[in-house]
Design a protein around this motif. Structure first.
Motif, short mmCIF file in Angstrom:
data_model
loop_
_atom_site.label_atom_id
_atom_site.label_comp_id
_atom_site.label_asym_id
_atom_site.label_seq_id
_atom_site.Cartn_x
_atom_site.Cartn_y
_atom_site.Cartn_z
N GLU A 175 22.80 -0.62 -16.97
CA GLU A 175 22.53 -0.85 -18.39
C GLU A 175 22.11 -2.28 -18.68
O GLU A 175 21.49 -2.55 -19.70
N THR A 176 22.53 -3.22 -17.83
CA THR A 176 22.17 -4.62 -18.04
C THR A 176 21.35 -5.11 -16.86
O THR A 176 21.42 -4.55 -15.77
N SER A 177 20.61 -6.20 -17.08
CA SER A 177 19.81 -6.76 -16.00
C SER A 177 20.55 -7.90 -15.29
O SER A 177 19.96 -8.62 -14.48
N LEU A 178 21.81 -8.07 -15.61
CA LEU A 178 22.62 -9.11 -14.99
C LEU A 178 22.61 -8.97 -13.46
O LEU A 178 22.65 -7.85 -12.95
N HIS A 179 22.59 -10.09 -12.77
CA HIS A 179 22.66 -10.05 -11.31
C HIS A 179 23.87 -9.23 -10.88
O HIS A 179 25.01 -9.51 -11.29
N PRO A 180 23.65 -8.18 -10.07
CA PRO A 180 24.77 -7.30 -9.69
C PRO A 180 25.88 -8.05 -8.94
O PRO A 180 27.01 -7.53 -8.85
N ALA A 181 25.59 -9.25 -8.43
CA ALA A 181 26.64 -10.02 -7.75
C ALA A 181 27.81 -10.30 -8.69
O ALA A 181 28.96 -10.45 -8.25
N TRP A 182 27.53 -10.34 -9.99
CA TRP A 182 28.60 -10.55 -10.98
C TRP A 182 29.64 -9.44 -10.91
O TRP A 182 30.83 -9.67 -11.11
N ARG A 183 29.16 -8.22 -10.68
CA ARG A 183 30.06 -7.06 -10.71
C ARG A 183 30.95 -7.03 -9.49
O ARG A 183 31.98 -6.37 -9.48
N LYS A 184 30.52 -7.71 -8.43
CA LYS A 184 31.29 -7.71 -7.18
C LYS A 184 32.12 -8.98 -7.04
O LYS A 184 32.93 -9.11 -6.12
N ALA A 185 31.89 -9.93 -7.92
CA ALA A 185 32.54 -11.24 -7.77
C ALA A 185 33.94 -11.23 -8.37
O ALA A 185 34.28 -10.40 -9.20
N LEU A 186 34.73 -12.17 -7.91
CA LEU A 186 36.01 -12.40 -8.56
C LEU A 186 35.98 -13.72 -9.32
O LEU A 186 36.51 -13.81 -10.42
N VAL A 187 35.37 -14.73 -8.71
CA VAL A 187 35.32 -16.03 -9.40
C VAL A 187 33.93 -16.65 -9.25
O VAL A 187 33.15 -16.29 -8.36
N LEU A 188 33.68 -17.59 -10.14
CA LEU A 188 32.49 -18.42 -10.08
C LEU A 188 32.97 -19.82 -9.72
O LEU A 188 33.88 -20.33 -10.36
N VAL A 189 32.37 -20.40 -8.68
CA VAL A 189 32.73 -21.78 -8.33
C VAL A 189 31.64 -22.72 -8.84
O VAL A 189 30.46 -22.47 -8.63
N LEU A 190 32.06 -23.76 -9.55
CA LEU A 190 31.10 -24.76 -10.06
C LEU A 190 31.41 -26.11 -9.43
O LEU A 190 32.52 -26.60 -9.56
N VAL A 191 30.43 -26.68 -8.76
CA VAL A 191 30.59 -28.04 -8.25
C VAL A 191 29.83 -28.94 -9.21
O VAL A 191 28.65 -28.73 -9.48
N VAL A 192 30.53 -29.89 -9.76
CA VAL A 192 30.02 -30.60 -10.93
C VAL A 192 29.61 -32.02 -10.57
O VAL A 192 30.39 -32.77 -9.99
N GLY A 193 28.38 -32.37 -10.90
CA GLY A 193 27.93 -33.74 -10.68
C GLY A 193 27.59 -34.43 -12.00
O GLY A 193 26.97 -33.84 -12.86
N GLY A 194 28.04 -35.64 -12.14
CA GLY A 194 27.71 -36.38 -13.34
C GLY A 194 27.43 -37.83 -12.99
O GLY A 194 27.86 -38.30 -11.94
N TRP A 195 26.65 -38.51 -13.81
CA TRP A 195 26.39 -39.92 -13.56
C TRP A 195 26.05 -40.63 -14.86
O TRP A 195 25.65 -40.01 -15.83
N GLU A 196 26.26 -41.92 -14.84
CA GLU A 196 25.87 -42.72 -15.99
C GLU A 196 24.36 -42.84 -15.99
O GLU A 196 23.74 -42.96 -14.93
N GLU A 197 23.80 -42.84 -17.18
CA GLU A 197 22.35 -42.76 -17.27
C GLU A 197 21.64 -43.99 -16.72
O GLU A 197 20.45 -43.94 -16.45
#
Ligand SMILES: Cc1cc2nc3c(=O)[nH]c(=O)nc-3n(C[C@H](O)[C@H](O)[C@H](O)COP(=O)(O)OP(=O)(O)OC[C@H]3O[C@@H](n4cnc5c(N)ncnc54)[C@H](O)[C@@H]3O)c2cc1C
Ligand SMILES: *[C@@H]1O[C@H](CO)[C@@H](O)[C@H](O)[C@H]1NC(C)=O
Ligand SMILES: *[C@@H]1O[C@H](CO)[C@@H](O)[C@H](O)[C@H]1NC(C)=O
Ligand SMILES: *[C@@H]1O[C@H](CO)[C@@H](O)[C@H](O)[C@H]1NC(C)=O
Ligand SMILES: *[C@@H]1O[C@H](CO)[C@@H](O)[C@H](O)[C@H]1NC(C)=O
Ligand SMILES: *[C@@H]1O[C@H](CO)[C@@H](O)[C@H](O)[C@H]1NC(C)=O
Ligand SMILES: *[C@@H]1O[C@H](CO)[C@@H](O)[C@H](O)[C@H]1NC(C)=O
Ligand SMILES: *[C@@H]1O[C@H](CO)[C@@H](O)[C@H](O)[C@H]1NC(C)=O
Length: 611
Positions: free
Chosen positions: A501-523
């Protein structure tokens, strides 16, 4: 300075918020049987006729009098847009105006109000790093960079249609902007006309919404009798929507970040939050969109009209049209239970043990209906987990063992351990408001991310592999980006949601978590060093890609340099999505970075490839 705040922004913003498939009967979004199959057959191959966008200083660029005429058609809402820092530079220098910019610069809320500002300033820079930031010691001049040339501050659907038609007629680079939170920089572009929908703020809560064009319900068939819903204009942000549905004793599955827009990029790309494990992602709860398409037409998009577009706009990301209104299913009000703790230690091997334990318990926590966020850096792990219709006793039962395990390791500190119940989802968010730092924008950012399949958590080997990989990712990340978040918002109702019904990546349906590695810097970081930092982060997160073959990621929280983005963001749906994109936007009016169809364009989406 802003680095740590940035982490907090995503993670706490993200520290937000989770649920149990509590047995309430209409909690299950997968249970709406009887809808037509919305997945369209692949369209016939089309050959879109693309041409380079018209840029300022080219003869095709509209004349001042053409702009003035256009301005009149949008009721004088056209703004000649400048970088916000311009009053701090000669020849526009103005001490009063510059002081106001300095004061607002790092506030998300201030940035949202500026046509020329975006949440992360790297997106205001052009392809060679040119631009005009407050703390970027260029030669004293203030280059436009990637700040739009003009902005229409839209108030009505007419404004949106007029802008789309004007951009189409003059072949301009059109961008759609709401809050400017986008982490792939899709809400601005060099030489663009910006359609700014942030001030379209109407909200309506309805008891029985029936999609336009649905069959009249009959005695035998009550499928289309109507369901509780909230109707949101394009500029509404989540906190405002939460307040409105709370006033009607309902709830809605929205974002963990209160300031993210409800109706634009968020839902079209998936849209996760603390309630997604129990109520589904945003895409699982859309009942209808009203969309201005590239031809300027206002279309009702739902299961019964433009079903192909409806499918595409529930997972395929932005770039199909301008959503002027979105309708999401509401659910019975819930109470919320909340748990948080912060574990810190100078001894990284002890933290690694805590993290391994945390990974090992993900399935159990998910099965118990909890959603949440864990923020990790070299010295601490901070957890915030949430669940609807639960209580403190059950939270202690679920999280007590991890806390006891950590305590048993000695030589680490456990602080801010809180178990608490809130009378509603909105009440929890009101409480969180005090936690979210206000100063959390106005610097550079990038991310690496991956959806981690449930199967990894099912075996000790899988858990070890993930825990070890995350240590390596941290080690190989640039020093300022050695933080990551474990975003536990999948599983449960997300796993039960429909890939058809949705076009969402099917990996979402099989996943348990999303890992985000976050980068930030001063401009003030040099352009060269920014690029280097981004490359290093992409490379470090390859480790995560390597242990999750066939998975993907959440395109709203992703690496702007994601290798093979078509597979990672859209998976097996890419081809079908592109067919629909070409059908509704054959000339690529809405083309955006890493969006469906962007592979037909050069890297800056200004000219078609092979041109
Ligand atoms: C601090 C922070 C916290 C976040 N937390 C979450 C979270 O809890 N859950 C989650 O799922 N995501 C989260 N995100 C990611 C978020 O969903 C994306 O950044 C999203 O793109 C923001 O949408 P926006 O409309 O607010 O921003 P914008 O930058 O204004 O727009 C984002 C994209 O959507 C397009 N767009 C905007 N409005 C419209 C419209 N009306 N019609 C068509 N296209 C439109 C823009 O062109 C752009 O491509 C977070 C991001 C940040 C920075
Ligand atoms: C009810 O109507 C829907 C929508 O038209 C249709 O898809 C479904 O098959 C119908 N169900 C029954 C039992 O007739
Ligand atoms: C558009 O018209 C309004 C109202 O007349 C005016 O204030 C504004 O400056 C105009 N915009 C541009 C870009 O000229
Ligand atoms: C300087 O900026 C202030 C505040 O925006 C404004 O009121 C004032 O007119 C500006 N002065 C000049 C000389 O432009
Ligand atoms: C500009 O940079 C300096 C030095 O890095 C820093 O102290 C200051 O806070 C920055 N100002 C802003 C507004 O970011
Ligand atoms: C609000 O909704 C909940 C869940 O449906 C219900 O238990 C509660 O009684 C309602 N409260 C009010 C004041 O209507
Ligand atoms: C506890 O950690 C500190 C800091 O790393 C270290 O100096 C100390 O030796 C450790 N104590 C024990 C008992 O391991
Ligand atoms: C938030 O909730 C906690 C725990 O119940 C409470 O101690 C705190 O005072 C609340 N804060 C706000 C701002 O409501």
């Amino acid at each position: 300075m802003p680095l740590s705040l940035f982490q907090l922004a995503i993670l706490i913003s993200a520290t937000l918020i989770a649920l149990v498939a509590a047995a309430a009967p209409d909690l299950d979004p997968t249970k709406n049987s009887g809808r037509p199959d919305q997945r369209p057959p692949p369209p016939p191959p089309s050959t879109p006729r693309l041409k380079c966008k018209c840029q300022p200083n080219q003869p095709c660029w509209p004349t001042p009098s053409t702009w003035a005429t256009f301005n009149a058609t949008v009721s004088g809402r056209l703004i000649a847009t400048t970088p916000v820092a311009r009053p701090c530079y000669r020849p526009s220098y103005n001490a009063t105006a510059c002081a106001a910019v300095q004061q607002g610069y790092h506030y998300e809320t201030w940035r949202q109000q500026q046509p020329g500002a975006f949440q992360y300033t790297n997106w205001e820079l052009g392809p060679n790093g040119q631009g005009c930031l407050l703390n970027r010691s260029s030669t004293g001049s203030c280059d436009q960079g990637a700040v739009p040339v003009y902005t229409v501050k839209a108030a009505t659907v007419d404004d949106v249609q007029a802008t789309v038609r004007f951009a189409h007629q003059h072949n301009l680079k059109l961008v759609v902007k709401n809050t400017g939170h986008d982490l792939l920089g899709r809400s601005t572009a060099v030489g663009s006309l910006s359609l700014w929908v942030f001030f379209m703020k109407k909200i309506q809560v309805v008891d029985a919404f029936v999609p336009e064009g649905a069959p009249i319900p009959s005695e035998e068939n009550t499928t289309t009798k109507g369901v509780g819903a909230v109707v949101l204009e394009a500029g509404v942000v989540w906190m405002d929507a939460y307040k409105a549905v709370d006033e009607h004793n309902r709830t809605v599955s929205g974002g963990g970040a209160q300031t993210v827009g409800t109706s634009g990029g968020f839902c079209q790309s998936g849209g996760h939050g603390p309630l997604s494990p129990s109520l589904g992602l945003c895409v699982d709860n859309v009942l209808q969109y009203k969309v201005v398409t590239a031809d300027g037409a206002l279309r009702v998009v739902n299961a019964y009209q433009h079903a192909d577009l409806f499918w595409a706009m529930r997972g395929g990301g932005p770039g199909f049209g301008v959503v002027v209104e979105a309708v999401y299913r509401t659910h019975p009000a819930v109470t919320m239970s909340y748990f948080q703790v912060m574990v810190s230690s100078e001894d990284r091997s002890l933290l690694a043990k805590v993290l391994r334990e945390l990974y090992a318990r993900q399935i159990e926590w998910s099965n118990a209906g909890w959603a949440g966020y864990a923020t990790v850096n070299r010295n601490y792990v901070a957890l915030a987990y949430m669940r609807p219709n639960s209580d403190v006793a059950s939270a202690r039962k679920t999280f007590g063992p991890l806390v006891a395990y950590a305590r048993g390791l000695g030589n680490l500190t456990l602080e801010q351990e809180i178990y608490s119940d809130f009378p509603s989802y909105y009440a929890l968010f009101l409480n969180m408001t005090s936690l979210v730092p206000e100063i959390n924008a106005g610097f550079g950012s990038t991310l690496g991310s991956r959806l981690i399949p449930r199967t990894i958590f099912e075996t000790d080997q899988g858990v070890d592999k993930l825990a070890n990989t995350m240590l390596q990712v941290q080690d190989e990340s640039p020093p300022s980006t050695d933080r990551y978040a474990i975003v536990s918002v999948a599983g449960g109702a997300v796993a039960r949601g429909s890939s058809k019904e949705t076009s969402l990546h099917p990996a979402w349906r099989k996943a348990l978590v999303l890992v985000l590695v976050v980068g930030g810097w001063e401009e003030s970081l040099s352009w060269k060093d920014q690029l280097k930092l981004q490359r290093t982060l992409t490379k470090a997160t390859d480790k995560l890609r390597a242990i999750t073959p066939g998975s993907g990621t959440y395109l709203n929280e992703a690496d702007p340099n994601e290798p093979n983005f078509k597979q990672s963001f859209y998976g097996p749906n890419y081809k079908t999505l592109k067919g629909i994109k070409n059908k509704y936007d054959p000339k690529g009016l809405f083309v955006c970075r890493l969006c469906v169809g962007s592979d037909d364009w050069n890297r800056d989406e200004m000219c078609p490839r092979h041109h």
